[in-house]
Design an enzyme around this catalytic site. Structure first.
Site, PDB file in Angstrom:
ATOM      1  N   HIS A 102      -8.533   6.143  31.465  1.00 56.31           N
ATOM      2  CA  HIS A 102      -8.228   7.439  30.977  1.00 56.31           C
ATOM      3  C   HIS A 102      -6.872   7.841  31.130  1.00 56.31           C
ATOM      4  O   HIS A 102      -6.209   7.382  32.120  1.00 56.31           O
ATOM      5  CB  HIS A 102      -9.239   8.395  31.913  1.00 56.31           C
ATOM      6  CG  HIS A 102      -9.199   9.863  31.507  1.00 56.31           C
ATOM      7  ND1 HIS A 102      -8.226  10.658  31.685  1.00 56.31           N
ATOM      8  CD2 HIS A 102     -10.111  10.392  30.791  1.00 56.31           C
ATOM      9  CE1 HIS A 102      -8.628  11.724  31.051  1.00 56.31           C
ATOM     10  NE2 HIS A 102      -9.608  11.701  30.510  1.00 56.31           N
ATOM     11  N   SER A 137     -10.632  18.653  24.290  1.00 61.52           N
ATOM     12  CA  SER A 137     -11.186  19.876  24.103  1.00 61.52           C
ATOM     13  C   SER A 137     -12.299  19.808  23.008  1.00 61.52           C
ATOM     14  O   SER A 137     -12.408  20.884  22.137  1.00 61.52           O
ATOM     15  CB  SER A 137      -9.949  20.609  23.562  1.00 61.52           C
ATOM     16  OG  SER A 137      -9.057  20.889  24.621  1.00 61.52           O
ATOM     17  N   GLU A 155      -5.621  10.315  32.301  1.00 65.13           N
ATOM     18  CA  GLU A 155      -5.185  10.956  33.670  1.00 65.13           C
ATOM     19  C   GLU A 155      -4.810   9.769  34.822  1.00 65.13           C
ATOM     20  O   GLU A 155      -3.984   9.777  35.481  1.00 65.13           O
ATOM     21  CB  GLU A 155      -5.977  11.788  34.242  1.00 65.13           C
ATOM     22  CG  GLU A 155      -6.223  13.136  33.228  1.00 65.13           C
ATOM     23  CD  GLU A 155      -7.428  13.912  33.110  1.00 65.13           C
ATOM     24  OE1 GLU A 155      -8.436  13.533  34.004  1.00 65.13           O
ATOM     25  OE2 GLU A 155      -7.446  14.696  32.231  1.00 65.13           O
ATOM     26  N   GLU A 190      -8.756   9.805  22.714  1.00 67.73           N
ATOM     27  CA  GLU A 190      -8.179  11.113  23.314  1.00 67.73           C
ATOM     28  C   GLU A 190      -6.869  11.537  23.485  1.00 67.73           C
ATOM     29  O   GLU A 190      -6.063  10.910  24.228  1.00 67.73           O
ATOM     30  CB  GLU A 190      -8.808  11.005  24.816  1.00 67.73           C
ATOM     31  CG  GLU A 190     -10.152  10.785  24.986  1.00 67.73           C
ATOM     32  CD  GLU A 190     -10.753  11.291  26.271  1.00 67.73           C
ATOM     33  OE1 GLU A 190     -11.702  12.111  26.445  1.00 67.73           O
ATOM     34  OE2 GLU A 190     -10.127  10.974  27.462  1.00 67.73           O
ATOM     35  N   GLY A 226      -7.890  19.247  27.822  1.00 70.66           N
ATOM     36  CA  GLY A 226      -7.803  20.331  28.560  1.00 70.66           C
ATOM     37  C   GLY A 226      -6.792  21.232  28.374  1.00 70.66           C
ATOM     38  O   GLY A 226      -6.557  22.358  29.028  1.00 70.66           O
ATOM     39  N   LYS A 272     -14.898  14.661  35.768  1.00 70.69           N
ATOM     40  CA  LYS A 272     -13.481  14.514  36.593  1.00 70.69           C
ATOM     41  C   LYS A 272     -13.670  14.992  37.966  1.00 70.69           C
ATOM     42  O   LYS A 272     -14.810  14.630  38.416  1.00 70.69           O
ATOM     43  CB  LYS A 272     -12.304  15.545  35.585  1.00 70.69           C
ATOM     44  CG  LYS A 272     -12.361  15.106  34.334  1.00 70.69           C
ATOM     45  CD  LYS A 272     -11.073  15.549  33.605  1.00 70.69           C
ATOM     46  CE  LYS A 272     -10.946  15.212  32.037  1.00 70.69           C
ATOM     47  NZ  LYS A 272     -10.014  15.619  31.213  1.00 70.69           N
ATOM     48  N   ASN A 298     -17.356  13.749  31.145  1.00 77.07           N
ATOM     49  CA  ASN A 298     -16.397  13.342  32.196  1.00 77.07           C
ATOM     50  C   ASN A 298     -16.339  14.652  33.067  1.00 77.07           C
ATOM     51  O   ASN A 298     -15.692  15.479  32.733  1.00 77.07           O
ATOM     52  CB  ASN A 298     -15.368  12.863  31.465  1.00 77.07           C
ATOM     53  CG  ASN A 298     -14.291  12.434  32.552  1.00 77.07           C
ATOM     54  OD1 ASN A 298     -14.440  12.497  33.757  1.00 77.07           O
ATOM     55  ND2 ASN A 298     -12.960  12.111  32.282  1.00 77.07           N
TER      56      ASN A 298
HETATM   57  P1  13P Z   1     -11.128  18.006  27.922  1.00 75.01           P
HETATM   58  O1  13P Z   1     -12.479  18.049  27.109  1.00 75.01           O
HETATM   59  O2  13P Z   1     -11.511  19.008  29.203  1.00 75.01           O
HETATM   60  O3  13P Z   1     -10.028  18.525  27.139  1.00 75.01           O
HETATM   61  O4  13P Z   1     -11.269  16.777  28.454  1.00 75.01           O
HETATM   62  C1  13P Z   1     -11.294  15.514  27.733  1.00 75.01           C
HETATM   63  C2  13P Z   1     -11.156  14.373  28.526  1.00 75.01           C
HETATM   64  O5  13P Z   1     -10.241  14.109  29.069  1.00 75.01           O
HETATM   65  C3  13P Z   1     -12.639  13.583  28.693  1.00 75.01           C
HETATM   66  O6  13P Z   1     -12.267  12.497  29.385  1.00 75.01           O
END
Ligand code: 13P
Length: 256
Positions: A100, A217, A102, A172, A178, A11, A9
Site C-alpha cells: 500500500h 476516494s 502508505e 491506487e 483519502g 486502515k 481497507n
Molecule cells: P480512500 O478510499 O479513503 O481514498 O482510501 C483508498 C485506499 O487507500 C484503499 O486502500
C-alpha cells in the site's frame, strides 16, 4: 467474464466495538437482501490485525471474506512485532493487501521487500492484493505508467511469468487516496488497461483472469461509473468502507 472484487481497507481505524458493529451491519445488509452479490462479485474486509480473529468468527458462513492489511516477508522467527502470512491463514484470512502506498511512503517499504512479501503470502495460500500507483508529482511529470510498471515488474522479476496467477492488483493513485479527488473513469481505465497489457506480455492467460481494482476516494456515488470500465474489476475502498451503507452500495454496484 471476470468476477468483481470489492475490498474494504479499514486502515488503522475503529475499536473492537465499532468493528463488531460494522461487521454486523454488513452481514445484515447482505442477508436482508438490501445488497445481493449474486455470482458476479466477491466482497472482502480488511480490519486492523488485532481485530481479525474476532471479525473472522463473525463473518464465518457469510458472503464476506477476510483480508489483512500487511504481512511479513519472513515465515517465522525473531521478528518482533511482525505477523506472518501463515498466522493470517490460521485466522481464515484469504487476502492480504501488500505494498500500500502508505506502507511504501511512511514505512519505507521497497519494491523488493513488497515482492518478497508477495512471494511469502502466495506460498501460504493467501491472495495478495498488490497496490501500485503514482504520486501527483509523478502524474504531472508524465511518469504514471513508468512508476506503475516498475512496481509490477519488481514482482514479475522476483516470481516469474505466473506471478499474478491467484493474485490481485489494485491501482491506487496516491493523489486520490483519502483526498476526495477520484481519478476519472477514463484516467483509471487508461492505467488499468496498461497494467493488463503489461501482465499479458509475460502471461496472456493470467492477464485475462486478473482482477484489477481501483482505489482512491471510491464512494457510493462514483463506484458504478468506475466499475463500468472494461478493465476495472472492482474497488479497494478506504474511508467509504467504514460506513456500512456506503460500502453495501459499492458492493451492489460491483454485482451488476
Ligand atoms: P480512500 O478510499 O479513503 O481514498 O482510501 C483508498 C485506499 O487507500 C484503499 O486502500
Amino acid at each position: 467474464m471476470r468476477k468483481a472484487l470489492v475490498a474494504g481497507n479499514w486502515k488503522m481505524n475503529g475499536s473492537k466495538e465499532q468493528a463488531e458493529a460494522l461487521v454486523k451491519e454488513l452481514i445484515e445488509g447482505f442477508s436482508s437482501g438490501s445488497c445481493s452479490l449474486g455470482k458476479q462479485a466477491d466482497v472482502a474486509i480488511c480490519p486492523p490485525a488485532v481485530y481479525l480473529d474476532r471479525v473472522s468468527g463473525l463473518v464465518a458462513g457469510s458472503d464476506i471474506k477476510l483480508g489483512a492489511q500487511n504481512c511479513s516477508e519472513y515465515c517465522s522467527g525473531a521478528y518482533t512485532g511482525e505477523l506472518s502470512a501463515e498466522m493470517l491463514v490460521d485466522l481464515a484470512c484469504q487476502y492480504v493487501i501488500l505494498g500500500h502506498s502508505e506502507r511504501r511512503a511512511l514505512f519505507s517499504e521497497t519494491d523488493q521487500q513488497v515482492a518478497k512479501k508477495f512471494e511469502t503470502a502466495k506460498a501460504s495460500g493467501l491472495v495478495p492484493v498488490l497496490c501500485v500507483g503514482e504520486t501527483l508529482d509523478e502524474r504531472e511529470s508524465g511518469k504514471t505508467l513508468d512508476v506503475v510498471s516498475a512496481q509490477i515488474n519488481a514482482v514479475i522479476d522476483h516470481l516469474g511469468q505466473s506471478a499474478f496467477d491467484r493474485a490481485v492488483i489494485a491501482y491506487e493513485p496516491v493523489w486520490a487516496i483519502g483526498t476526495g479527488k477520484t481519478a476519472s473513469p477514463e484516467q483509471a481505465q487508461e492505467v488499468h488497461k496498461e497494467i493488463r497489457s503489461q501482465v499479458a506480455a509475460s502471461n496472456q492467460v493470467v492477464a485475462e483472469k486478473l482482477q484489477i481494482l481501483y482505489g482512491g476516494s471510491m464512494n457510493a456515488k462514483n463506484a458504478q461509473s468506475l466499475m463500468a470500465m472494461a478493465d476495472i474489476d472492482g474497488g479497494l475502498v478506504g474511508g467509504a468502507s467504514l460506513k456500512a451503507e456506503d460500502f453495501l452500495t459499492i458492493c451492489q454496484a460491483a454485482s451488476r
